[in-house]
Enzyme design. Structure first.
Site, short mmCIF file in Angstrom:
data_model
loop_
_atom_site.label_atom_id
_atom_site.label_comp_id
_atom_site.label_asym_id
_atom_site.label_seq_id
_atom_site.Cartn_x
_atom_site.Cartn_y
_atom_site.Cartn_z
N GLY A 13 38.49 44.74 46.16
CA GLY A 13 37.43 44.80 45.34
C GLY A 13 36.39 43.75 45.76
O GLY A 13 35.86 43.00 45.15
N ALA A 14 35.84 44.12 47.13
CA ALA A 14 34.99 43.34 47.88
C ALA A 14 33.56 43.84 47.87
O ALA A 14 32.80 43.39 48.80
CB ALA A 14 35.67 42.76 49.27
N ASN A 91 41.85 40.66 44.59
CA ASN A 91 40.82 40.39 43.73
C ASN A 91 40.15 41.28 42.75
O ASN A 91 39.63 41.24 42.03
CB ASN A 91 39.72 39.84 44.79
CG ASN A 91 38.12 39.78 43.97
OD1 ASN A 91 37.96 38.62 43.36
ND2 ASN A 91 37.52 40.68 44.12
N TYR A 156 42.99 41.97 29.08
CA TYR A 156 42.74 41.14 30.30
C TYR A 156 43.75 39.92 30.20
O TYR A 156 44.18 39.71 31.34
CB TYR A 156 41.40 40.81 29.88
CG TYR A 156 40.89 40.03 31.31
CD1 TYR A 156 40.47 40.88 32.61
CD2 TYR A 156 40.38 38.75 31.44
CE1 TYR A 156 39.89 40.27 33.65
CE2 TYR A 156 39.94 38.11 32.38
CZ TYR A 156 39.66 38.94 33.48
OH TYR A 156 38.92 38.40 34.54
N ALA A 158 46.71 39.50 29.37
CA ALA A 158 47.90 39.92 29.51
C ALA A 158 48.10 40.15 31.10
O ALA A 158 49.05 39.67 31.72
CB ALA A 158 48.70 41.19 28.90
N ILE A 189 31.97 32.60 35.64
CA ILE A 189 31.35 32.86 37.03
C ILE A 189 30.55 34.14 36.91
O ILE A 189 30.66 35.10 36.53
CB ILE A 189 32.46 33.41 38.35
CG1 ILE A 189 33.74 32.53 38.27
CG2 ILE A 189 31.68 33.24 39.58
CD1 ILE A 189 33.61 31.14 38.37
P1 NAP Z 1 32.92 42.47 39.42
O1 NAP Z 1 31.49 41.95 39.92
O2 NAP Z 1 33.08 43.65 38.12
O3 NAP Z 1 33.69 43.17 40.68
C1 NAP Z 1 34.95 43.95 40.80
C2 NAP Z 1 35.37 44.38 41.86
O4 NAP Z 1 36.56 44.92 41.74
C3 NAP Z 1 34.54 45.47 42.56
O5 NAP Z 1 34.27 45.29 43.70
C4 NAP Z 1 35.04 46.75 42.04
O6 NAP Z 1 34.69 47.86 43.08
C5 NAP Z 1 36.52 46.30 42.49
N1 NAP Z 1 37.53 47.03 41.49
C6 NAP Z 1 37.56 47.53 40.52
N2 NAP Z 1 38.77 48.27 40.24
C7 NAP Z 1 39.24 48.59 41.41
C8 NAP Z 1 40.30 49.40 41.69
N3 NAP Z 1 41.08 50.09 40.84
N4 NAP Z 1 40.59 49.36 42.80
C9 NAP Z 1 39.84 48.64 43.88
N5 NAP Z 1 38.66 47.79 43.55
C10 NAP Z 1 38.27 47.71 42.29
O7 NAP Z 1 33.96 41.19 39.05
P2 NAP Z 1 33.83 39.89 39.49
O8 NAP Z 1 33.45 39.07 38.39
O9 NAP Z 1 33.67 39.51 40.95
O10 NAP Z 1 35.80 39.70 39.42
C11 NAP Z 1 36.46 39.65 40.55
C12 NAP Z 1 37.88 39.20 40.09
O11 NAP Z 1 37.81 37.81 39.72
C13 NAP Z 1 38.58 40.18 39.14
O12 NAP Z 1 39.70 40.29 39.34
C14 NAP Z 1 38.11 39.15 37.86
O13 NAP Z 1 39.15 39.50 36.76
C15 NAP Z 1 38.29 37.75 38.42
N6 NAP Z 1 37.65 36.77 37.30
C16 NAP Z 1 36.24 36.92 37.23
C17 NAP Z 1 35.70 35.94 36.27
C18 NAP Z 1 34.03 36.00 36.16
O14 NAP Z 1 33.75 35.00 35.39
N7 NAP Z 1 33.28 36.77 36.82
C19 NAP Z 1 36.56 34.97 35.71
C20 NAP Z 1 37.84 34.98 36.04
C21 NAP Z 1 38.29 35.79 36.70
P3 NAP Z 1 33.90 48.98 42.97
O15 NAP Z 1 32.69 48.61 42.41
O16 NAP Z 1 34.09 49.88 44.13
O17 NAP Z 1 34.49 49.77 41.85
#
Ligand code: NAP
Length: 249
Positions: A13-14, A91, A156, A158, A189
């Site tokens: 997920g980069a 990620n 989420y 869970a 974030i």
């Molecule tokens: P984001 O901006 O929505 O980005 C999500 C990333 O995950 C995208 O690169 C997406 O790729 C990829 N992804 C989604 N489903 C996928 C799959 N089945 N296979 C491969 N890649 C997949 O999310 P983010 O906020 O950066 O979050 C990143 C991580 O941090 C997540 O695990 C999230 O739960 C965790 N997190 C985020 C926050 C926050 O406040 N933002 C807080 C706590 C934890 P595509 O675009 O190519 O689909």
């Protein structure tokens, strides 16, 4: 400092958000980075471009982490091309929020499939390689929600609590071969995942953050780079809250 010189890193997920910044930071520190994405191919290519233009090494690889066979193929490809996997950052993640009374089974399963099973598949296949190498760093993206829960995010919560359980179990299974496994639990974030929240919700969140600011992707990437480095070699099975103090209790 190039603390990751010569290392091979896979960041799932980069293409966007936190994963994108982790890929950039690991590359800046010397690692060759495989930029995994699911749907956002063009964005992943831009991350690769940004890294290579700065003299780093990177390539994109499209794969849905929720598919066991596809993850296996991705790991086999990396080993064939690069000869090793030193760092795995799990990620990739999604949300499908809703109050539990209205949450469908499909919404529950989709979130668990990507966030939890995806992490399991990546650990399973990458750790085979790491066990042979007798070295490796696995960093799993959990969430503060997996630690303290959140209304409207039962699926989420869970999945992210599951990630913590898997982190501790994998740390115990893999530790004897020099592999560390840790989780990061980000707070709130600023990414596409959170930008859809209303100003009211954002203001309420801010009230709960002792450091009085929303987190940046760099805050998480710096923690990931530390856990990926030799400097963290005696840290395993831990959950590092990177949340401005939001999760302290
Ligand atoms: P984001 O901006 O929505 O980005 C999500 C990333 O995950 C995208 O690169 C997406 O790729 C990829 N992804 C989604 N489903 C996928 C799959 N089945 N296979 C491969 N890649 C997949 O999310 P983010 O906020 O950066 O979050 C990143 C991580 O941090 C997540 O695990 C999230 O739960 C965790 N997190 C985020 C926050 C926050 O406040 N933002 C807080 C706590 C934890 P595509 O675009 O190519 O689909």
């Amino acid at each position: 400092m190039k603390t990751l010189e010569g290392k091979i890193a896979l960041v799932t997920g980069a293409s966007r958000g936190i994963g994108r910044q982790i890929a950039l930071t690991l590359a800046e520190k010397g690692a060759a980075v495989i930029v995994n994405y699911n749907g956002s191919r063009e964005k992943a290519e831009l991350v690769v471009k940004e890294i290579t233009e700065k003299g780093g090494r990177a390539e994109s690889y499209g794969c849905n982490v929720a598919e066991d066979a596809a993850v296996k193929e991705m790991i086999q490809y990396i080993v064939k091309q690069y000869g090793a996997i030193d760092i795995l950052v799990n990620n990739a993640g999604i949300t499908r929020d809703g109050l539990m009374m209205k949450m469908t089974e499909e919404d529950f399963d989709a979130v668990v499939a990507t966030n939890m099973k995806g992490t399991f598949f990546c650990i399973k296949h990458a750790s085979r390689v790491m066990l042979k190498q007798r070295r490796g760093r696995i960093i799993n993206m959990s969430s503060i929600v997996g630690v303290i829960g959140n209304a409207g995010q039962m699926n989420y919560a869970a999945s992210k609590a599951g990630v913590i359980g898997m982190t501790k179990s994998a740390a115990k299974e893999l530790g004897s071969r020099g592999i560390t496994v840790n989780a990061i639990a980000p707070g709130f974030i600023d990414t596409e995942m959170t930008e859809g929240l209303s100003e009211e919700v954002k203001a309420k969140m801010l009230e709960q953050i002792p450091l009085n600011r929303i987190g940046k992707t760099e805050d998480i990437a710096n923690a990931a780079a530390f856990l990926a480095s030799d400097e963290s070699s005696y840290i395993s099975g831990q959950v590092l809250g990177v949340d401005g103090g939001m999760g302290c209790y």
